[in-house]
Write a protein that holds these residues in place. Structure first.
Motif, PDB file in Angstrom:
ATOM      1  N   SER A 112       0.814  -1.216   0.000  1.00 17.56           N
ATOM      2  CA  SER A 112       0.000   0.000   0.000  1.00 17.56           C
ATOM      3  C   SER A 112       0.850   1.270   0.000  1.00 17.56           C
ATOM      4  N   TYR A 113       2.173   1.139   0.194  1.00 17.01           N
ATOM      5  CA  TYR A 113       2.972   2.370   0.305  1.00 17.01           C
ATOM      6  C   TYR A 113       3.145   3.046  -1.049  1.00 17.01           C
ATOM      7  N   ILE A 114       2.885   2.288  -2.135  1.00 17.35           N
ATOM      8  CA  ILE A 114       2.730   2.932  -3.449  1.00 17.35           C
ATOM      9  C   ILE A 114       1.220   2.862  -3.705  1.00 17.35           C
ATOM     10  N   PRO A 115       0.502   4.001  -3.554  1.00 16.46           N
ATOM     11  CA  PRO A 115      -0.963   3.936  -3.483  1.00 16.46           C
ATOM     12  C   PRO A 115      -1.638   3.116  -4.586  1.00 16.46           C
ATOM     13  N   VAL A 116      -1.207   3.259  -5.844  1.00 19.29           N
ATOM     14  CA  VAL A 116      -1.908   2.557  -6.931  1.00 19.29           C
ATOM     15  C   VAL A 116      -1.788   1.032  -6.803  1.00 19.29           C
ATOM     16  N   LEU A 117      -0.745   0.550  -6.171  1.00 19.12           N
ATOM     17  CA  LEU A 117      -0.585  -0.912  -6.043  1.00 19.12           C
ATOM     18  C   LEU A 117      -1.702  -1.540  -5.201  1.00 19.12           C
ATOM     19  N   GLN A 118      -2.344  -0.708  -4.365  1.00 21.45           N
ATOM     20  CA  GLN A 118      -3.447  -1.219  -3.537  1.00 21.45           C
ATOM     21  C   GLN A 118      -4.635  -1.690  -4.342  1.00 21.45           C
ATOM     22  N   GLU A 119      -4.680  -1.260  -5.613  1.00 24.22           N
ATOM     23  CA  GLU A 119      -5.834  -1.637  -6.430  1.00 24.22           C
ATOM     24  C   GLU A 119      -5.757  -3.073  -6.913  1.00 24.22           C
ATOM     25  N   ALA A 120      -4.619  -3.746  -6.704  1.00 23.47           N
ATOM     26  CA  ALA A 120      -4.483  -5.139  -7.162  1.00 23.47           C
ATOM     27  C   ALA A 120      -5.440  -6.040  -6.383  1.00 23.47           C
ATOM     28  N   ASP A 121      -5.855  -7.122  -7.017  1.00 26.70           N
ATOM     29  CA  ASP A 121      -6.757  -8.073  -6.362  1.00 26.70           C
ATOM     30  C   ASP A 121      -5.915  -9.054  -5.537  1.00 26.70           C
ATOM     31  N   PRO A 122      -6.060  -9.025  -4.206  1.00 25.38           N
ATOM     32  CA  PRO A 122      -5.200  -9.859  -3.358  1.00 25.38           C
ATOM     33  C   PRO A 122      -5.382 -11.356  -3.590  1.00 25.38           C
ATOM     34  N   VAL A 140       1.232   3.821 -12.149  1.00 22.24           N
ATOM     35  CA  VAL A 140       2.076   3.294 -11.064  1.00 22.24           C
ATOM     36  C   VAL A 140       3.316   4.180 -10.917  1.00 22.24           C
ATOM     37  N   TYR A 141       3.889   4.567 -12.066  1.00 21.16           N
ATOM     38  CA  TYR A 141       5.075   5.432 -12.034  1.00 21.16           C
ATOM     39  C   TYR A 141       4.777   6.721 -11.261  1.00 21.16           C
ATOM     40  N   GLU A 142       3.665   7.381 -11.625  1.00 20.57           N
ATOM     41  CA  GLU A 142       3.355   8.665 -10.982  1.00 20.57           C
ATOM     42  C   GLU A 142       3.033   8.474  -9.505  1.00 20.57           C
ATOM     43  N   SER A 143       2.374   7.351  -9.225  1.00 14.89           N
ATOM     44  CA  SER A 143       2.015   7.080  -7.837  1.00 14.89           C
ATOM     45  C   SER A 143       3.266   6.924  -6.974  1.00 14.89           C
ATOM     46  N   GLU A 144       4.249   6.203  -7.491  1.00 16.84           N
ATOM     47  CA  GLU A 144       5.482   6.042  -6.707  1.00 16.84           C
ATOM     48  C   GLU A 144       6.274   7.353  -6.668  1.00 16.84           C
ATOM     49  N   ARG A 145       6.369   7.994  -7.833  1.00  9.54           N
ATOM     50  CA  ARG A 145       7.119   9.263  -7.891  1.00  9.54           C
ATOM     51  C   ARG A 145       6.588  10.258  -6.862  1.00  9.54           C
ATOM     52  N   ASP A 146       5.243  10.292  -6.709  1.00 11.58           N
ATOM     53  CA  ASP A 146       4.651  11.301  -5.838  1.00 11.58           C
ATOM     54  C   ASP A 146       4.572  10.870  -4.379  1.00 11.58           C
ATOM     55  N   SER A 147       4.940   9.634  -4.082  1.00  9.97           N
ATOM     56  CA  SER A 147       4.764   9.187  -2.693  1.00  9.97           C
ATOM     57  C   SER A 147       6.033   8.654  -2.045  1.00  9.97           C
ATOM     58  N   VAL A 186      13.699 -23.569  -1.414  1.00  8.22           N
ATOM     59  CA  VAL A 186      13.371 -23.593  -2.852  1.00  8.22           C
ATOM     60  C   VAL A 186      14.647 -23.866  -3.649  1.00  8.22           C
ATOM     61  N   GLY A 187      15.690 -23.101  -3.387  1.00 17.16           N
ATOM     62  CA  GLY A 187      16.989 -23.407  -3.987  1.00 17.16           C
ATOM     63  C   GLY A 187      17.135 -23.004  -5.447  1.00 17.16           C
ATOM     64  N   ILE A 188      16.422 -21.951  -5.848  1.00 18.17           N
ATOM     65  CA  ILE A 188      16.530 -21.477  -7.239  1.00 18.17           C
ATOM     66  C   ILE A 188      16.799 -19.976  -7.203  1.00 18.17           C
ATOM     67  N   PRO A 189      17.713 -19.458  -8.042  1.00 17.58           N
ATOM     68  CA  PRO A 189      17.877 -18.004  -8.120  1.00 17.58           C
ATOM     69  C   PRO A 189      16.539 -17.341  -8.472  1.00 17.58           C
ATOM     70  N   ALA A 190      16.143 -16.344  -7.684  1.00 17.56           N
ATOM     71  CA  ALA A 190      14.832 -15.716  -7.906  1.00 17.56           C
ATOM     72  C   ALA A 190      14.868 -14.274  -7.417  1.00 17.56           C
ATOM     73  N   LYS A 191      13.946 -13.489  -7.928  1.00 20.61           N
ATOM     74  CA  LYS A 191      13.849 -12.086  -7.487  1.00 20.61           C
ATOM     75  C   LYS A 191      12.385 -11.713  -7.408  1.00 20.61           C
ATOM     76  N   SER A 192      12.037 -11.034  -6.312  1.00 18.28           N
ATOM     77  CA  SER A 192      10.645 -10.632  -6.119  1.00 18.28           C
ATOM     78  C   SER A 192      10.482  -9.125  -6.331  1.00 18.28           C
ATOM     79  N   GLY A 193       9.233  -8.723  -6.435  1.00 18.75           N
ATOM     80  CA  GLY A 193       8.903  -7.293  -6.493  1.00 18.75           C
ATOM     81  C   GLY A 193       7.651  -7.040  -5.660  1.00 18.75           C
ATOM     82  N   VAL A 194       7.487  -5.826  -5.154  1.00 16.14           N
ATOM     83  CA  VAL A 194       6.347  -5.554  -4.258  1.00 16.14           C
ATOM     84  C   VAL A 194       4.992  -5.581  -4.927  1.00 16.14           C
ATOM     85  N   SER A 195       4.942  -5.609  -6.255  1.00 13.13           N
ATOM     86  CA  SER A 195       3.612  -5.742  -6.846  1.00 13.13           C
ATOM     87  C   SER A 195       3.189  -7.210  -6.865  1.00 13.13           C
TER      88      SER A 195
END
Ligand SMILES: NC(=O)CC[C@H](N)C(=O)O
Length: 331
Positions: free
Chosen positions: A39-49, A169-176, A266-275
């Motif tokens: 939720s800290y990037i406001p637009v990301l809150q619109e995703a369906d959990p 999303v870009y503007e939401s993060e830029r502004d927050s 898990v044992g596999i190279p991986a990378k996550s993102g907050v979205s």
């Protein structure tokens, strides 16, 4: 374990594996309720959990897809792998490793504290925000769009199309994003940034807002799994040494302060993102048993409900299950 798959590289087996993955996704979909959308990037809150989707791509176009696999999402921190790769390709590996370390931080992805407390000579690694912002300051180009062009060129080579930036999303993060600005100012003060702070942050927020699908992540994951070479065309897209460093970083730092557990379970190279995206690169492995994807695969997951470390909660559990069933661990 899925055993006895004689000559699994057939359409029939693809369907058979797909039905397993569909069952696993519907089981882990229920786990999404244990997490929370960022939720800290406001637009990301619109995703369906409740969303959970996966794509797995192996050699010869073998691909499996299940759940909510068509939903586009922004890649967020997954872009840090790409910016590091591009910076290494532009400046060379030793230039980059002089400016950003390759050690796990053991702190939250957006921590400021360790920069000051540990009196570092360079940020811990390129996959935490401080390291990623430093890397982005090194990308070549005067404007943010110029700096991102090589990343889009690379993505186009890997995906066959040029992805877009999600402007909302870009503007939401830029502004927050006060915390990233705080990190940026601190980096500026201690002399880690190589170029203008405002352009660097603009570039960083834009790279985080690149939109992709789980298929895109799986395709990139497959190329990384194959040391930077597209296994279907044999074209080297990322230099082998750079792809290997990227995977080492993903394994040791890709899930932030949950990287050790992810490597263990898990044992596999991986990378996550907050979205809620996760990219994973399962390299080819040698096993006596007949198992799916012995020649390696790329995996893309999307599940926006996150755990308290900022990783997709159901996504991690699903990956853990698949890695166990198919013995995907590199260890
Ligand atoms: N973990 C993440 O995906 C963080 C990326 C996000 N854009 C940020 O900088 O806060």
């Amino acid at each position: 374990m899925v055993q006895g798959v004689a000559n699994w590289n057939t359409e029939q087996t693809e369907e058979w594996l797909q039905s397993y993955v569909e069952d696993w996704v519907s089981f882990y979909q229920k786990h999404t309720s244990d997490g929370k959308v960022a939720s800290y990037i406001p637009v990301l809150q619109e995703a369906d959990p409740d969303d959970l989707g996966i794509s797995i791509i192996g050699k010869n176009g073998i691909s499996i897809r299940a759940g909510d696999s068509d939903i586009p999402f922004t890649i967020q921190s997954i872009s840090k792998v790409l910016s590091f790769i591009v910076a290494c390709m532009e400046r060379g590996v030793s230039y980059m490793l002089d400016r950003v370390d390759v050690e796990p931080a053991g702190e939250a992805f957006n921590s400021i504290m360790h920069l000051e407390m540990k009196q570092l000579k360079k940020p811990f690694n390129p996959l935490i925000n401080a390291g990623a912002i430093t890397v982005t300051s090194i990308l070549e180009g005067r404007t943010s769009d110029e700096r991102l062009r090589p990343m889009f060129d690379l993505l186009e080579k890997m995906l066959g199309y040029r992805p877009k930036i999600n402007v909302d999303v870009y503007e939401s993060e830029r502004d927050s994003s006060m915390r990233n600005r705080a990190i940026g100012y601190y980096l500026l003060e201690i002399g880690f940034l190589e170029s203008d702070l405002n352009i660097t942050l603009e570039t960083y927020f834009k790279q985080c807002s690149i939109e992709a699908t789980v298929d895109d992540l799986a395709r990139i994951g497959l190329i990384l799994a194959n040391d930077g070479v597209n296994p279907d065309t044999d074209e080297e897209i990322i230099p082998r040494q750079v792809a290997r460093i990227a995977k080492a970083l993903m394994l040791t730092c890709g899930m932030y302060d949950a990287s050790g557990k992810f490597a263990t379970y898990v044992g596999i190279p991986a990378k996550s993102g907050v979205s809620g995206g996760i990219i994973a690169a399962a390299p080819p492995r040698v096993r006596d048993e007949d198992l799916p994807f012995l020649e390696g695969c790329g995996i893309g997951v999307y599940g926006p409900a996150l755990d308290d470390r900022g990783n997709s909660i159901a996504g991690i559990r699903l990956l853990r299950h698949i890695a166990k069933q198919w013995d995907l661990s590199i260890f």
